[in-house]
Design a protein around this motif. Structure first.
Motif, PDB file in Angstrom:
ATOM      1  N   LYS A   8       0.845  -1.200   0.000  1.00 35.90           N
ATOM      2  CA  LYS A   8       0.000   0.000   0.000  1.00 35.90           C
ATOM      3  C   LYS A   8       0.879   1.248   0.000  1.00 35.90           C
ATOM      4  O   LYS A   8       0.611   2.207  -0.724  1.00 35.90           O
ATOM      5  N   TRP A   9       1.930   1.246   0.800  1.00 36.76           N
ATOM      6  CA  TRP A   9       2.818   2.390   0.905  1.00 36.76           C
ATOM      7  C   TRP A   9       3.550   2.651  -0.412  1.00 36.76           C
ATOM      8  O   TRP A   9       3.747   3.794  -0.815  1.00 36.76           O
ATOM      9  N   GLN A  10       3.933   1.582  -1.107  1.00 30.88           N
ATOM     10  CA  GLN A  10       4.632   1.726  -2.381  1.00 30.88           C
ATOM     11  C   GLN A  10       3.661   1.908  -3.550  1.00 30.88           C
ATOM     12  O   GLN A  10       4.096   2.010  -4.691  1.00 30.88           O
ATOM     13  N   GLU A  11       2.383   1.887  -3.265  1.00 26.14           N
ATOM     14  CA  GLU A  11       1.318   2.090  -4.249  1.00 26.14           C
ATOM     15  C   GLU A  11       1.373   1.057  -5.370  1.00 26.14           C
ATOM     16  O   GLU A  11       1.296   1.386  -6.557  1.00 26.14           O
TER      17      GLU A  11
ATOM     18  N   ALA B 188      -2.920  -0.762  -3.798  1.00 27.04           N
ATOM     19  CA  ALA B 188      -2.963   0.700  -3.676  1.00 27.04           C
ATOM     20  C   ALA B 188      -4.390   1.224  -3.667  1.00 27.04           C
ATOM     21  O   ALA B 188      -4.687   2.224  -3.008  1.00 27.04           O
ATOM     22  N   SER B 189      -5.295   0.544  -4.327  1.00 25.10           N
ATOM     23  CA  SER B 189      -6.683   1.015  -4.369  1.00 25.10           C
ATOM     24  C   SER B 189      -7.535   0.451  -3.238  1.00 25.10           C
ATOM     25  O   SER B 189      -8.688   0.835  -3.096  1.00 25.10           O
TER      26      SER B 189
END
Length: 81
Positions: free
Chosen positions: A14-17, A22-23
């Protein structure tokens, strides 16, 4: 431990998208940490943690006993002769 590792992995994704994480909602990403807390609470409340600790202690005690018997020449190796 597995829940924590999954949580850390999802948090890093999540942090690195990284897609598709990421969504995702933060609630979904952080849910493995909540599952770990629930697991540890249940494990402690049910006595599972204490049972595992006692089993490890018994195994260590038996290994020390066997080592002492072997050192005295009365262990498993000597019985076979």
């Amino acid at each position: 431990m597995g829940f924590v590792l999954i949580g850390v992995l999802l948090l890093l994704l999540k942090w690195q998208e990284v897609a598709p994480v990421a969504s995702w909602s933060w609630w979904l990403v952080l849910s493995p940490f909540a599952a770990a807390v629930l697991w540890w609470a249940w494990s402690d409340a049910s006595g599972l943690t204490q049972k595992r600790a006692m089993r490890r202690m018994d195994e260590k005690k038996e290994a020390r006993r066997q080592k002492a018997l072997d050192a005295l020449g009365q262990g498993e190796k000597q019985r076979r002769r």
